[in-house]
Write an enzyme that holds these catalytic residues in place. Structure first.
Site, PDB file in Angstrom:
ATOM      1  N   SER A 144       0.862  -1.190   0.000  1.00 43.09           N
ATOM      2  CA  SER A 144       0.000   0.000   0.000  1.00 43.09           C
ATOM      3  C   SER A 144       0.893   1.233   0.000  1.00 43.09           C
ATOM      4  O   SER A 144       2.042   1.167   0.465  1.00 43.09           O
ATOM      5  CB  SER A 144      -0.869   0.005   1.259  1.00 43.09           C
ATOM      6  OG  SER A 144      -1.521   1.249   1.413  1.00 43.09           O
ATOM      7  N   TYR A 157      -1.267  -1.110  10.478  1.00 50.23           N
ATOM      8  CA  TYR A 157      -1.517  -1.258   9.038  1.00 50.23           C
ATOM      9  C   TYR A 157      -0.288  -0.811   8.240  1.00 50.23           C
ATOM     10  O   TYR A 157       0.170  -1.535   7.349  1.00 50.23           O
ATOM     11  CB  TYR A 157      -2.753  -0.450   8.625  1.00 50.23           C
ATOM     12  CG  TYR A 157      -3.137  -0.664   7.180  1.00 50.23           C
ATOM     13  CD1 TYR A 157      -3.728  -1.857   6.783  1.00 50.23           C
ATOM     14  CD2 TYR A 157      -2.894   0.302   6.212  1.00 50.23           C
ATOM     15  CE1 TYR A 157      -4.069  -2.074   5.446  1.00 50.23           C
ATOM     16  CE2 TYR A 157      -3.229   0.095   4.877  1.00 50.23           C
ATOM     17  CZ  TYR A 157      -3.822  -1.099   4.501  1.00 50.23           C
ATOM     18  OH  TYR A 157      -4.148  -1.321   3.183  1.00 50.23           O
TER      19      TYR A 157
HETATM   20  N1  LIG Z   1      -8.976  -0.403  -0.574  1.00 54.23           N
HETATM   21  C1  LIG Z   1      -7.868   0.321  -0.510  1.00 54.23           C
HETATM   22  O1  LIG Z   1      -7.920   1.580  -0.544  1.00 54.23           O
HETATM   23  C2  LIG Z   1      -6.525  -0.346  -0.417  1.00 54.23           C
HETATM   24  C3  LIG Z   1      -5.379   0.475  -0.535  1.00 54.23           C
HETATM   25  C4  LIG Z   1      -4.119  -0.124  -0.447  1.00 54.23           C
HETATM   26  C5  LIG Z   1      -4.011  -1.477  -0.244  1.00 54.23           C
HETATM   27  N2  LIG Z   1      -5.137  -2.245  -0.125  1.00 54.23           N
HETATM   28  C6  LIG Z   1      -4.972  -3.677   0.120  1.00 54.23           C
HETATM   29  O2  LIG Z   1      -5.635  -4.407  -0.888  1.00 54.23           O
HETATM   30  C7  LIG Z   1      -6.062  -5.663  -0.351  1.00 54.23           C
HETATM   31  C8  LIG Z   1      -7.538  -5.862  -0.658  1.00 54.23           C
HETATM   32  O3  LIG Z   1      -8.247  -4.794  -0.055  1.00 54.23           O
HETATM   33  P1  LIG Z   1      -9.759  -4.442  -0.440  1.00 54.23           P
HETATM   34  O4  LIG Z   1      -9.847  -2.975  -0.384  1.00 54.23           O
HETATM   35  O5  LIG Z   1     -10.179  -5.177  -1.638  1.00 54.23           O
HETATM   36  O6  LIG Z   1     -10.480  -5.015   0.873  1.00 54.23           O
HETATM   37  P2  LIG Z   1     -11.942  -5.677   1.090  1.00 54.23           P
HETATM   38  O7  LIG Z   1     -12.915  -5.172   0.082  1.00 54.23           O
HETATM   39  O8  LIG Z   1     -12.231  -5.487   2.533  1.00 54.23           O
HETATM   40  O9  LIG Z   1     -11.669  -7.216   0.777  1.00 54.23           O
HETATM   41  C9  LIG Z   1     -10.765  -7.930   1.573  1.00 54.23           C
HETATM   42  C10 LIG Z   1     -10.741  -9.367   1.124  1.00 54.23           C
HETATM   43  O10 LIG Z   1      -9.827 -10.072   1.975  1.00 54.23           O
HETATM   44  C11 LIG Z   1     -10.516 -11.175   2.550  1.00 54.23           C
HETATM   45  N3  LIG Z   1      -9.992 -11.438   3.895  1.00 54.23           N
HETATM   46  C12 LIG Z   1      -9.868 -10.572   4.925  1.00 54.23           C
HETATM   47  N4  LIG Z   1      -9.388 -11.207   6.005  1.00 54.23           N
HETATM   48  C13 LIG Z   1      -9.210 -12.502   5.634  1.00 54.23           C
HETATM   49  C14 LIG Z   1      -8.756 -13.657   6.304  1.00 54.23           C
HETATM   50  N5  LIG Z   1      -8.379 -13.628   7.606  1.00 54.23           N
HETATM   51  N6  LIG Z   1      -8.699 -14.828   5.627  1.00 54.23           N
HETATM   52  C15 LIG Z   1      -9.085 -14.888   4.322  1.00 54.23           C
HETATM   53  N7  LIG Z   1      -9.524 -13.825   3.628  1.00 54.23           N
HETATM   54  C16 LIG Z   1      -9.595 -12.650   4.288  1.00 54.23           C
HETATM   55  C17 LIG Z   1     -11.982 -10.783   2.556  1.00 54.23           C
HETATM   56  O11 LIG Z   1     -12.793 -11.941   2.464  1.00 54.23           O
HETATM   57  P3  LIG Z   1     -13.599 -12.632   3.672  1.00 54.23           P
HETATM   58  O12 LIG Z   1     -14.062 -11.541   4.580  1.00 54.23           O
HETATM   59  O13 LIG Z   1     -14.698 -13.357   2.950  1.00 54.23           O
HETATM   60  O14 LIG Z   1     -12.611 -13.562   4.297  1.00 54.23           O
HETATM   61  C18 LIG Z   1     -12.087 -10.031   1.231  1.00 54.23           C
HETATM   62  O15 LIG Z   1     -12.246 -10.944   0.175  1.00 54.23           O
HETATM   63  C19 LIG Z   1      -5.739  -5.607   1.153  1.00 54.23           C
HETATM   64  O16 LIG Z   1      -4.516  -6.275   1.392  1.00 54.23           O
HETATM   65  C20 LIG Z   1      -5.593  -4.131   1.424  1.00 54.23           C
HETATM   66  O17 LIG Z   1      -4.784  -3.853   2.534  1.00 54.23           O
HETATM   67  C21 LIG Z   1      -6.391  -1.706  -0.211  1.00 54.23           C
END
Ligand SMILES: NC(=O)c1ccc[n+]([C@@H]2O[C@H](COP(=O)([O-])OP(=O)(O)OC[C@H]3O[C@@H](n4cnc5c(N)ncnc54)[C@H](OP(=O)(O)O)[C@@H]3O)[C@@H](O)[C@H]2O)c1
Length: 251
Positions: A144, A157
């Site tokens: 990130s 984080y």
């Molecule tokens: N959104 C942003 O602005 C942003 C920015 C920078 C980086 N990121 C990174 O991008 C990645 C995806 O983020 P997102 O925004 O798409 O988040 P999201 O919409 O909250 O989705 C997160 C995904 O991870 C899964 N997950 C969470 N905890 C888990 C666990 N213990 N075991 C298995 N699966 C798990 C969730 O599925 P279940 O709940 O079904 O398990 C879901 O499919 C993350 O690593 C996040 O830190 C996001």
């Protein structure tokens, strides 16, 4: 070694039930593509499986928690057996929680580290011997922009994402000579369940679909560390240089 074309791929994605992981799976789904999709919410994976199979992809869902090394390793190996190969593994599952330091409770911060750092290790490490045996492959993890500077309220984080980048940088030194590409993907803000709860402004926020396209392009180009959108490539050096008092506060 050139990365495999978008078709004829076997791709395993953690955190595929929502947000960026789901958008990646949607963007990849096509005849000739085999997808392994891991997350905890089985119902969401099943619905996604139906949609992606209707588009001609072969889909294998795995309901597991990335904090559990054995379960994730079994899923990666089962997917490799089912698909017959392993082109790309994307360790995408992650959570973002505030430190809530005034509560003095380490449990939420521990959970962030367990999911975002140990979860990446649990997802990618089992793929390494499989890719080595097949003569190459590609590993990717979600870092990130927040991994480039510690931010108030988001210590766990930011630390987790800095750890992912350093881990991937280290692994690359060992794995590139074996034909395994190693990429850290560093988005800015992306619309998803993770950011839906944020009450503060999120400059340059993009859709999960756009993030997926950026990620696929970076992977095809074999990038090592990829910051996106482009505005964030200007923000990162500023973020590193700016005095503490000018940093945004998230708690
Ligand atoms: N959104 C942003 O602005 C942003 C920015 C920078 C980086 N990121 C990174 O991008 C990645 C995806 O983020 P997102 O925004 O798409 O988040 P999201 O919409 O909250 O989705 C997160 C995904 O991870 C899964 N997950 C969470 N905890 C888990 C666990 N213990 N075991 C298995 N699966 C798990 C969730 O599925 P279940 O709940 O079904 O398990 C879901 O499919 C993350 O690593 C996040 O830190 C996001």
């Amino acid at each position: 070694m050139a990365p495999p074309a978008r078709s004829d791929r076997a791709v395993f994605i953690s955190g595929a039930s929502a947000g960026i992981g789901q958008a990646l799976a949607e963007a990849l789904a096509a005849p000739g593509v085999t997808l392994g999709l891991l997350a905890r919410r089985r119902d969401r994976l099943s619905a996604l499986q139906q949609r992606l199979e209707a588009r001609g992809a072969r889909v294998f869902p795995y309901s597991a928690d990335v904090r559990e090394a054995r379960a994730v390793g079994e899923a990666v190996r089962a997917f490799h057996r089912a698909a017959g190969r392993l082109s790309l593994v994307v360790a995408n599952a992650g959570i973002s929680e505030s430190d809530a330091l005034s509560r003095g409770d380490p449990s939420v911060m521990s959970d962030v580290i367990a999911t975002n750092v140990q979860g990446v290790i649990h997802t990618l490490a089992p793929a390494i011997p499989l890719m080595t045996a097949q003569g190459g492959g590609q590993l990717a993890a979600l870092g990130s922009v927040a991994g480039f500077r510690g931010l108030s309220g988001k210590g766990a984080y930011c630390a987790s994402k800095a750890a992912v980048k350093t881990l991937m940088d280290s692994w690359r030194l060992h794995l590139e000579p074996l034909g395994i590409r190693v990429t850290t993907l560093c988005p800015g803000w992306v619309h998803s369940e993770l950011t839906a709860k944020n009450p503060y402004p999120m400059p340059f926020i993009m859709s999960a679909e756009r993030a997926a396209q950026e990620i696929l392009r970076a992977l095809e180009q074999g990038r090592r560390t990829y910051v996106f959108p482009w505005q964030m490539r200007l923000v990162v050096p500023l973020l590193r240089a700016v005095p503490d008092r000018f940093l945004p506060k998230y708690e």
